[in-house]
Every structure is written in structure tokens, then in C-alpha cells.
Design a protein around this motif. Structure first.
Motif, PDB file in Angstrom:
ATOM      1  N   SER B 155       0.861  -1.196   0.000  1.00  0.00           N
ATOM      2  CA  SER B 155       0.000   0.000   0.000  1.00  0.00           C
ATOM      3  C   SER B 155       0.892   1.239   0.000  1.00  0.00           C
ATOM      4  CB  SER B 155      -0.871   0.028   1.256  1.00  0.00           C
ATOM      5  OG  SER B 155      -1.588  -1.179   1.362  1.00  0.00           O
ATOM      6  N   LEU B 156       0.418   2.284  -0.642  1.00  0.00           N
ATOM      7  CA  LEU B 156       1.207   3.522  -0.679  1.00  0.00           C
ATOM      8  C   LEU B 156       0.315   4.754  -0.766  1.00  0.00           C
ATOM      9  CD1 LEU B 156       3.991   4.992  -0.986  1.00  0.00           C
ATOM     10  CD2 LEU B 156       3.750   4.706  -3.452  1.00  0.00           C
ATOM     11  N   LYS B 157       0.661   5.751   0.059  1.00  0.00           N
ATOM     12  CA  LYS B 157       0.006   7.061  -0.012  1.00  0.00           C
ATOM     13  C   LYS B 157       1.079   8.103  -0.328  1.00  0.00           C
ATOM     14  CE  LYS B 157      -3.808   8.058   1.510  1.00  0.00           C
ATOM     15  NZ  LYS B 157      -5.047   8.304   0.714  1.00  0.00           N
ATOM     16  N   ILE B 158       0.724   9.079  -1.165  1.00  0.00           N
ATOM     17  CA  ILE B 158       1.628  10.214  -1.414  1.00  0.00           C
ATOM     18  C   ILE B 158       0.909  11.498  -0.999  1.00  0.00           C
ATOM     19  CG2 ILE B 158       2.855  11.563  -3.177  1.00  0.00           C
ATOM     20  CD1 ILE B 158       3.278   9.050  -4.797  1.00  0.00           C
ATOM     21  N   TYR B 159       1.606  12.336  -0.245  1.00  0.00           N
ATOM     22  CA  TYR B 159       1.047  13.625   0.172  1.00  0.00           C
ATOM     23  C   TYR B 159       1.979  14.767  -0.251  1.00  0.00           C
ATOM     24  CZ  TYR B 159      -1.714  10.790   3.454  1.00  0.00           C
ATOM     25  OH  TYR B 159      -2.554   9.864   4.027  1.00  0.00           O
ATOM     26  N   THR B 160       1.401  15.904  -0.568  1.00  0.00           N
ATOM     27  CA  THR B 160       2.219  17.099  -0.803  1.00  0.00           C
ATOM     28  C   THR B 160       2.307  17.910   0.496  1.00  0.00           C
ATOM     29  OG1 THR B 160       0.307  18.398  -1.471  1.00  0.00           O
ATOM     30  CG2 THR B 160       1.558  17.306  -3.224  1.00  0.00           C
ATOM     31  N   HIS B 161       3.383  18.649   0.643  1.00  0.00           N
ATOM     32  CA  HIS B 161       3.556  19.518   1.811  1.00  0.00           C
ATOM     33  C   HIS B 161       4.238  20.790   1.324  1.00  0.00           C
ATOM     34  CE1 HIS B 161       4.378  20.300   6.181  1.00  0.00           C
ATOM     35  NE2 HIS B 161       5.324  21.051   5.645  1.00  0.00           N
ATOM     36  N   LEU B 162       3.661  21.935   1.644  1.00  0.00           N
ATOM     37  CA  LEU B 162       4.232  23.205   1.179  1.00  0.00           C
ATOM     38  C   LEU B 162       5.164  23.805   2.219  1.00  0.00           C
ATOM     39  CD1 LEU B 162       1.390  25.326  -0.450  1.00  0.00           C
ATOM     40  CD2 LEU B 162       3.462  24.517  -1.566  1.00  0.00           C
ATOM     41  N   GLY B 163       6.343  24.192   1.793  1.00  0.00           N
ATOM     42  CA  GLY B 163       7.209  25.018   2.628  1.00  0.00           C
ATOM     43  C   GLY B 163       6.670  26.444   2.616  1.00  0.00           C
ATOM     44  N   ALA B 164       7.498  27.397   3.032  1.00  0.00           N
ATOM     45  CA  ALA B 164       6.970  28.757   3.114  1.00  0.00           C
ATOM     46  C   ALA B 164       8.043  29.815   2.848  1.00  0.00           C
ATOM     47  CB  ALA B 164       6.306  28.987   4.470  1.00  0.00           C
ATOM     48  N   GLY B 165       8.918  29.533   1.889  1.00  0.00           N
ATOM     49  CA  GLY B 165       9.877  30.566   1.523  1.00  0.00           C
ATOM     50  C   GLY B 165      11.150  30.511   2.333  1.00  0.00           C
ATOM     51  N   ALA B 166      11.885  29.427   2.231  1.00  0.00           N
ATOM     52  CA  ALA B 166      13.172  29.326   2.913  1.00  0.00           C
ATOM     53  C   ALA B 166      14.060  28.394   2.089  1.00  0.00           C
ATOM     54  CB  ALA B 166      13.011  28.788   4.334  1.00  0.00           C
ATOM     55  N   TYR B 167      15.074  28.973   1.445  1.00  0.00           N
ATOM     56  CA  TYR B 167      15.987  28.219   0.594  1.00  0.00           C
ATOM     57  C   TYR B 167      16.663  27.078   1.353  1.00  0.00           C
ATOM     58  CZ  TYR B 167      20.486  27.512  -1.919  1.00  0.00           C
ATOM     59  OH  TYR B 167      21.575  27.000  -2.542  1.00  0.00           O
ATOM     60  N   ILE B 168      16.936  27.301   2.630  1.00  0.00           N
ATOM     61  CA  ILE B 168      17.650  26.292   3.424  1.00  0.00           C
ATOM     62  C   ILE B 168      16.894  24.967   3.473  1.00  0.00           C
ATOM     63  CG2 ILE B 168      16.644  27.147   5.592  1.00  0.00           C
ATOM     64  CD1 ILE B 168      20.134  25.557   5.121  1.00  0.00           C
ATOM     65  N   CYS B 169      15.584  25.006   3.275  1.00  0.00           N
ATOM     66  CA  CYS B 169      14.807  23.761   3.344  1.00  0.00           C
ATOM     67  C   CYS B 169      15.105  22.824   2.174  1.00  0.00           C
ATOM     68  CB  CYS B 169      13.319  24.062   3.455  1.00  0.00           C
ATOM     69  SG  CYS B 169      12.917  24.820   5.029  1.00  0.00           S
ATOM     70  N   GLY B 170      15.914  23.262   1.218  1.00  0.00           N
ATOM     71  CA  GLY B 170      16.404  22.345   0.199  1.00  0.00           C
ATOM     72  C   GLY B 170      17.509  21.442   0.725  1.00  0.00           C
ATOM     73  N   GLU B 171      18.105  21.824   1.839  1.00  0.00           N
ATOM     74  CA  GLU B 171      19.096  20.955   2.490  1.00  0.00           C
ATOM     75  C   GLU B 171      18.305  19.835   3.155  1.00  0.00           C
ATOM     76  OE1 GLU B 171      21.869  19.171   5.134  1.00  0.00           O
ATOM     77  OE2 GLU B 171      19.978  20.045   5.763  1.00  0.00           O
ATOM     78  N   GLU B 172      18.726  18.574   2.939  1.00  0.00           N
ATOM     79  CA  GLU B 172      17.817  17.474   3.273  1.00  0.00           C
ATOM     80  C   GLU B 172      17.409  17.401   4.742  1.00  0.00           C
ATOM     81  OE1 GLU B 172      19.587  13.833   1.922  1.00  0.00           O
ATOM     82  OE2 GLU B 172      21.124  13.842   3.462  1.00  0.00           O
ATOM     83  N   THR B 173      18.318  17.687   5.653  1.00  0.00           N
ATOM     84  CA  THR B 173      17.912  17.577   7.059  1.00  0.00           C
ATOM     85  C   THR B 173      17.085  18.782   7.509  1.00  0.00           C
ATOM     86  OG1 THR B 173      19.990  18.515   7.884  1.00  0.00           O
ATOM     87  CG2 THR B 173      19.894  16.120   7.646  1.00  0.00           C
ATOM     88  N   ALA B 174      17.347  19.957   6.910  1.00  0.00           N
ATOM     89  CA  ALA B 174      16.516  21.137   7.210  1.00  0.00           C
ATOM     90  C   ALA B 174      15.107  20.900   6.684  1.00  0.00           C
ATOM     91  CB  ALA B 174      17.120  22.386   6.581  1.00  0.00           C
ATOM     92  N   LEU B 175      15.034  20.251   5.525  1.00  0.00           N
ATOM     93  CA  LEU B 175      13.733  19.919   4.945  1.00  0.00           C
ATOM     94  C   LEU B 175      12.941  19.015   5.899  1.00  0.00           C
ATOM     95  CD1 LEU B 175      13.124  18.825   1.275  1.00  0.00           C
ATOM     96  CD2 LEU B 175      12.131  17.544   3.135  1.00  0.00           C
ATOM     97  N   LEU B 176      13.637  18.033   6.482  1.00  0.00           N
ATOM     98  CA  LEU B 176      12.954  17.117   7.409  1.00  0.00           C
ATOM     99  C   LEU B 176      12.458  17.859   8.641  1.00  0.00           C
ATOM    100  CD1 LEU B 176      15.337  14.036   7.190  1.00  0.00           C
ATOM    101  CD2 LEU B 176      13.044  14.248   6.223  1.00  0.00           C
ATOM    102  N   GLU B 177      13.287  18.752   9.168  1.00  0.00           N
ATOM    103  CA  GLU B 177      12.866  19.548  10.332  1.00  0.00           C
ATOM    104  C   GLU B 177      11.610  20.332   9.986  1.00  0.00           C
ATOM    105  OE1 GLU B 177      14.642  20.322  13.649  1.00  0.00           O
ATOM    106  OE2 GLU B 177      15.045  18.252  13.097  1.00  0.00           O
TER     107      GLU B 177
END
Lengths: 169, 415
Positions: B155-177
Motif C-alpha cells: 500500500s502507498l500514499k503520497i502527500y504534498t507539503h508546502l514550505g513557506a519561503g526558505a531556501y535552506i529547506c532544500g538541504e535534506e535535514t533542514a527539509l525534514l525539520e
């Protein structure tokens, strides 16, 4: 305003995306929902979200302060956010921003007298090949406007103004 | 050449589920889920030599094989936080060829045993997130997402999640935070996400373009994929070309295509026929390269670009002609990094603050030679000391700009 009362369906849908024990993940989508009405996040909205997610109000405020698309004070109905980073600037984005400001009679960061437009210079919007470009952040979310000219921008502002009047009357 | 990633340029309506299916879409996913073991999928991706398209170029199959099977559940996250000045490829892929990206995400999820995957999009992609939600719903309705897929237990679900204007969230661990509902600040690594990721669980994070490569690899085999590109850099790449070129835009080409071919053959050359002064091969975080014939004939692959004293990164090529002042370029990039520094580590927070002051003063004509020396000194002191790549990369244009284009800085401080 209580988000759960005003938008019960949306709140439920948002919370369903995340494991129940990690509902803090919903803070960002809930902030967008709260911002929809006034264009900024009120103190009571932050309290409300903190309550829904069982986190502190400070936790919520720290998110509002960190991300640029959340606002903690009322500005224009639409925020016109012009990208002036390097690739856009190489295609005339700085001159474009100056000219639009000149036409509106305001400086970057200011709001038109009628409260319709706040003009901002923002960082990269990932549309480098289609500059000059900007996004409008308003009651209906965020929209991209690419390959813009000053004339087309002024036409868009006129249209937003007229739409606003129609809503009011 | 037929496109492998930007297939919408060859096939009309490929963004519609029926057109995508008609063209063989989801066949790889069905085959994999019904006939293959997860480890076999990872093995094929490993054999294809696919490298991550987010910038670091880490081998994708190897990353997937690091997933910690002692700890469950697992997650897969698509990094769709594209925010680097010069980069605009993932947006086109998601807008125009969304199902191939989502199928790649689904294949990765099966390979690592994830039953939930997230697409973390930068907040500005508001309209795109709503559009992807529709595409995800189309997949659910057609039986490609949801419970017990194709009659199996998967089984698999895919969800979208919007950030809010922060380039640092492209760094993988910042994205997870950020996805966990916190400020997007990087975590100290190790542990890396395949052992400690989202909610502390094993997580695979890849860029949108990386996932989009996966369905054709599974459909056509690892050898087919390796037959394109170079030994070091297999396959095709979407090069985002911007700056002073006649036809800026995305160009899907095999790795190993030269800068000259990209700029002159595909993008019609430089505006007004002017000479090229410098190239940034990987967006604002690039080193600046002084351009001569040898540089123009350099193949664009990870190893060759490194011989020029730069990295290929996400292959976001910014072209600067002879009218562009490098002190202005450096000023622009530092304004970006100063704004986007998350403030967690001192070298980046303080370093960018001071670099911004110095570049502003130099560019506005109020600076001295000492300011240029100090700017270079601050940048060099930051190198190797930042918590994540943002701080490190903020110094690239500064150091290479001052060292490789000293005449522009001399002119700026004299003026």
C-alpha cells in the motif's frame, strides 16, 4: 476566529496527512489556512493553532518568524513579490522593479494608499528564464506572473483594483 | 533527440493520466510491485549509475541501499524545494510531466518499503501543489496509489507539503525539520536520513529530477541508461540555462555535452553576440569560471567540470557576458545567502552578515582595497567550518570572483 469552526473540512484534511503522534507537522499548512482571511497571522490564530497541535504559542510564532511567506502584520491586500536575484537581474529585474515602484509612487516595502498592493523585492522564485517576473500573494493564494513588462504589470494592478471594487459593491 | 525527462515536449497531454498510461506509464510500477523484490529494484538503480540530481551527485541506488531495515516505518521524501538562483528544472518536470515524477517516487517507495511518501514543495509552488494533488487523486482513482496495489499486500500514499519561503529547506535535514513542523534548520550529520530521517525513522530523500529518471530505468534497464552520458556521469541531465543567452530555458541533454554546444548550438548563443566573460555552472552557489575556448569545449559532467575549479552541482548554468561586473555578481549572490542563512551556525550567520556589508560597500563605490582583502579573508575563514552546504557555498562566488577577476574589484574600489 477558530480554524476548526471556520474550516472544519480543511483542518481535518490537513491533519490526516501526518501520523497522529506527529501532528505538529500540520503547523505550516494550518498557518496558510489562518492567513487566508486577513493576509497575516493574528495572535489569536497562533493561539488557536498551538491548541490544535498541542504545542506552545512560541513554537508557532517561531515558525511564523522563520519563513518569509507568513506575515505577522497587515500589509496590502496583494503582496507583489518581484524576484531580483542574479539571473532575473541579468534580464532587467532591478530596472523593472524601479519602474513599477515609480508608477505606483511607492518604494520597495511600501503599500499603495488604497491598501491594494505592497511591493517587495524577494529572493529566487525559480523562474530565471522568464524574468522579469513576480508572484502575487493574496487572498486566493500565490500566483506567478512571468515575462512581464511594466505595462502589463500596471494592467494587472488595474484589474486587481477593479476586481476589488466589484467585490466591495 | 527524444526526451527521457522532458517527455511533454514530444508527447502531447502526457500530463493527463490516460495519455501517460497509453505511452507505457505505470507499467514499470505494476511490474515491480507484482513481480520484483524491493532489493532487486534498488539493485537495478544501483547498476544504472544514476546519481542524485539535487546537486551533490551521490549515487542513488547506493543511498537507497543504506535504508535501515531494523527500524520501521520507512519514509520517502521528494525534495521539490527548488530555490537556487539559476535552477528551474523541477518545476517544469512537475508541471508538464507529473506522472513520471510521481511514478518514480512510487518506485522508490516500494524499493525501500515506505508506505507513505511526501513531496516537499517550496511554498511559492502553491498552484503546482494543488495541481499535484489532483494528479495524485487521479492515480488513486486509477488504482496506482492506495491500499493493496495490484492485488498485492503493498500500500502507498503520497502527500504534498508546502514550505513557506526558505531556501535552506532544500538541504535534506533542514527539509525534514520543516516537514516535522519546526524551523528549517539543518541537523548535524551523521546520522544520515537513511538511518535517522523523518520522525527519527529511516528516510530516503531525492530530488524531483532524480525520481523522474527511475521509471525509464526500470522499463528499459540499467545498461540502456548507462549507454548515455559519460562513464562518471551516466544518463541525461536537464540543464537550466539562464543569464545573457538568447534562448534561456531547460535543455535535456546527455552528460558530457560541452558548454559550447549548450550555449551556442542549443540556446542560440549570447545576447547581442557578445563574448562570454564568465560562467557559473551550478547557480548562485557556483564558483565563477573564467571563460576561454578550452572551458567552452569542456564536457558538462561531474568530473570534467571539477577540473575547471568548480562543481556541476544541479547544472544550472548562468552565463555572464563581458558587460557584467563581477563585483556586482558577488554582491547579488551574497545578498541571497545572507537572507537565506538560517542562523543556526555562527560561521554562516556572522560570515554572511559581514560579507553582505563588505560587498555592498565595495559595489556601491564606497569601499577600499582593504575591504576586498577583508572580504576574501572572511570568506576563506568560513570555508570548512559551516554546518551545511549553504554556508560553504556562499563563499564560492566571493573567493573565485576576487581571485579570478581581480580587475573588476580594483575598478570598483577606485571608482
Amino acid at each position: 476566529m477558530s480554524l476548526e469552526k471556520t474550516y472544519p473540512k480543511e483542518v481535518k484534511q490537513i491533519l490526516a496527512k501526518y501520523p497522529p503522534e506527529h501532528k505538529r507537522s500540520a503547523v505550516m499548512p494550518l498557518l496558510y489556512l489562518a492567513q487566508r482571511e486577513e493576509g497575516y497571522i493574528t495572535k489569536s490564530a497562533m493561539q488557536d493553532i498551538a491548541q490544535i497541535l498541542e504545542i506552545t504559542e512560541t513554537d508557532v510564532a517561531s515558525i511564523v518568524g522563520f519563513y518569509t511567506l507568513y506575515h505577522d502584520k497587515k500589509e496590502g491586500k496583494y503582496r507583489m513579490q518581484v524576484c531580483t536575484d542574479l539571473p532575473c537581474a541579468l534580464r532587467g529585474a532591478d530596472e523593472f522593479l524601479d519602474a513599477v515602484c515609480g508608477n505606483l509612487g511607492i518604494q520597495v516595502g511600501e503599500t499603495t494608499e488604497d491598501g491594494l498592493i505592497t511591493i517587495e523585492s524577494v529572493m529566487c522564485l525559480a523562474a530565471c528564464d522568464k524574468a522579469p517576473m513576480f508572484q502575487t500573494q493574496g487572498p486566493d493564494g500565490i500566483k506567478y506572473h512571468e515575462l512581464m513588462t511594466v505595462d502589463r504589470t500596471m494592467e494587472l494592478i488595474k484589474a486587481l483594483k477593479q476586481a476589488g471594487r466589484e467585490v466591495k459593491s | 533527440m527524444t526526451h527521457i525527462l522532458l517527455r511533454h515536449r514530444d508527447i502531447p497531454d502526457i500530463n493527463m493520466i490516460n495519455a501517460y498510461k497509453k505511452d507505457g506509464g505505470f507499467a514499470a510500477f505494476r511490474k515491480v510491485v507484482t513481480k520484483m523484490k524491493p532489493a532487486e529494484v534498488t539493485e537495478i538503480v544501483k547498476n544504472s549509475s544514476l546519481r542524485g540530481r539535487g546537486g551533490a551527485g551521490f549515487p542513488t541506488g547506493m543511498k537507497w541501499s543504506f535504508i535501515d531495515n531494523r527500524n520501521w516505518p520507512h519514509y520517502v521524501v521528494a525534495n521539490a524545494d527548488e530555490s537556487e538562483p539559476g535552477t528551474f528544472k523541477d518545476r517544469e518536470i512537475m508541471e508538464a510531466n507529473p506522472f513520471q515524477f510521481l511514478e518514480g517516487l512510487a518506485l522508490a517507495s516500494y524499493a525501500v518499503g515506505a508506505k507513505v511518501a511526501y513531496v516537499y514543495l517550496r511554498g511559492e509552488f502553491w498552484q503546482l501543489a494543488a495541481y499535484l494533488d489532483e494528479k495524485i487523486a487521479d492515480m488513486e482513482n486509477a488504482g496506482y496509489l492506495g491500499e493493496k496495489l495490484f492485488g498485492t499486500d503493498y500500500s502507498l500514499k503520497i502527500y504534498t507539503h508546502l514550505g513557506a519561503g526558505a531556501y535552506i529547506c532544500g538541504e535534506e535535514t533542514a527539509l525534514l525539520e520543516s516537514l516535522e513542523g519546526k524551523r528549517g534548520q539543518p541537523r548535524v550529520r551523521p546520522p544520515f536520513p537513511p538511518s535517522y530521517g523523518l520522525y527519527g525513522k529511516p528516510t530516503i530523500i531525492n530530488n524531483v529530477e532524480t525520481f523522474t529518471n527511475v521509471p525509464p530505468i526500470l522499463a528499459n534497464g540499467a545498461d540502456w541508461y548507462k549507454s548515455m552520458g559519460t562513464l562518471d556521469s551516466a544518463g541525461v541531465k536537464v540543464f537550466s540555462l539562464s543569464g545573457r543567452v538568447r534562448k534561456p530555458g531547460n535543455y535535456e541533454l546527455p552528460f558530457g555535452t560541452t558548454f559550447r554546444q549548450l550555449i551556442y548550438e542549443h540556446a542560440g548563443g549570447v545576447q547581442e553576440g557578445r563574448p562570454i566573460k564568465a560562467i557559473m555552472p551550478a547557480g548562485a552557489s557556483s564558483s565563477l569560471i573564467v571563460v576561454d575556448d578550452q572551458v567552452l569545449d569542456t564536457p558538462m559532467d561531474y568530473a570534467s567540470v571539477r577540473t575547471l575549479g568548480a562543481d556541476l552541482g544541479s547544472a544550472s548554468v548562468i552565463v555572464l557576458d563581458d558587460t557584467v561586473d563581477i563585483d556586482w555578481v558577488v554582491n547579488k549572490t551574497i545578498h541571497f545567502f545572507k537572507h537565506e542563512s538560517c542562523g543556526k551556525c555562527t560561521p554562516c550567520r556572522e560570515g554572511n552578515y559581514w560579507m553582505k556589508h563588505l560587498t555592498s560597500r565595495i559595489h556601491s563605490g564606497g569601499g577600499s582595497k582593504d575591504d576586498v582583502d577583508l572580504l576574501l579573508n572572511v570568506a576563506k575563514q568560513m570555508q570548512g567550518k559551516c554546518l551545511c552546504a549553504l554556508g560553504e557555498f556562499s563563499t564560492m562566488a566571493v573567493v573565485t570572483g576576487i581571485e579570478r577577476f581581480p580587475q573588476d574589484f580594483k575598478k570598483a574600489v577606485k571608482a
